[in-house]
Design a protein around this motif. Structure first.
Motif, mmCIF file in Angstrom:
data_model
loop_
_atom_site.group_PDB
_atom_site.id
_atom_site.type_symbol
_atom_site.label_atom_id
_atom_site.label_comp_id
_atom_site.label_asym_id
_atom_site.label_seq_id
_atom_site.Cartn_x
_atom_site.Cartn_y
_atom_site.Cartn_z
ATOM 1 N N CYS A 9 -3.224 -1.052 -10.529
ATOM 2 C CA CYS A 9 -2.431 0.329 -10.386
ATOM 3 C C CYS A 9 -2.865 0.358 -11.914
ATOM 4 N N MET A 11 -0.876 4.005 -12.315
ATOM 5 C CA MET A 11 0.585 4.272 -12.488
ATOM 6 C C MET A 11 0.425 6.020 -12.770
ATOM 7 N N GLY A 13 1.098 7.527 -9.568
ATOM 8 C CA GLY A 13 2.224 7.802 -8.370
ATOM 9 C C GLY A 13 2.084 8.479 -7.371
ATOM 10 N N CYS A 15 1.125 7.211 -4.620
ATOM 11 C CA CYS A 15 1.394 6.562 -3.404
ATOM 12 C C CYS A 15 3.119 6.623 -3.356
ATOM 13 N N GLU A 16 3.808 6.732 -4.250
ATOM 14 C CA GLU A 16 5.466 6.731 -4.746
ATOM 15 C C GLU A 16 5.439 8.012 -3.657
ATOM 16 N N ILE A 24 8.070 2.652 -2.670
ATOM 17 C CA ILE A 24 7.647 2.653 -4.314
ATOM 18 C C ILE A 24 7.896 2.859 -4.532
ATOM 19 N N SER A 25 9.041 1.880 -6.173
ATOM 20 C CA SER A 25 8.979 2.232 -7.318
ATOM 21 C C SER A 25 7.988 2.570 -8.786
ATOM 22 N N GLU A 26 8.570 3.150 -9.710
ATOM 23 C CA GLU A 26 7.642 2.788 -10.713
ATOM 24 C C GLU A 26 8.140 1.089 -11.475
ATOM 25 N N LYS A 30 3.384 -1.472 -14.331
ATOM 26 C CA LYS A 30 2.382 -0.580 -12.243
ATOM 27 C C LYS A 30 3.442 -0.578 -11.279
ATOM 28 N N TYR A 31 3.251 0.038 -10.599
ATOM 29 C CA TYR A 31 4.171 0.951 -9.014
ATOM 30 C C TYR A 31 4.600 -0.167 -8.495
ATOM 31 N N CYS A 44 -0.152 4.367 1.804
ATOM 32 C CA CYS A 44 -0.512 4.554 -0.066
ATOM 33 C C CYS A 44 -1.763 3.564 -0.142
ATOM 34 N N CYS A 48 -3.730 5.244 -2.393
ATOM 35 C CA CYS A 48 -4.441 5.485 -3.638
ATOM 36 C C CYS A 48 -5.751 5.820 -4.262
#
Ligand code: SF4
Ligand code: SF4
Length: 56
Positions: A9, A11, A13, A15-16, A24-26, A30-31, A44, A48
């Protein structure tokens, strides 16, 4: 069963924003995916850029 995000990942964002159930969150470096919330839709993984999410 739930999707999981690997250390690949970067990061971004993406996928969030795609997750229909906001699972999904930070996280730290990585998420992360909340396994209890994930409904295994695969969105996701599809969005990605580095293929970090995968089904366990
Ligand atoms: Fe969200 Fe679907 Fe990814 Fe699960 S598989 S974290 S529900 S986008
Ligand atoms: Fe990480 Fe991929 Fe999600 Fe971007 S789309 S935050 S690289 S898991």
């Amino acid at each position: 069963m739930a999707y999981k995000i690997s250390d690949e990942c970067i990061m971004c964002g993406a996928c969030e924003a795609e997750c229909p159930v906001s699972a999904i969150s930070e996280g730290d470096g990585k998420y992360v995916i909340d396994a209890d919330t994930c409904v295994d839709c695969g969105s996701c993984e599809n969005v990605c850029p580095v293929g970090a999410p995968s089904a366990e």
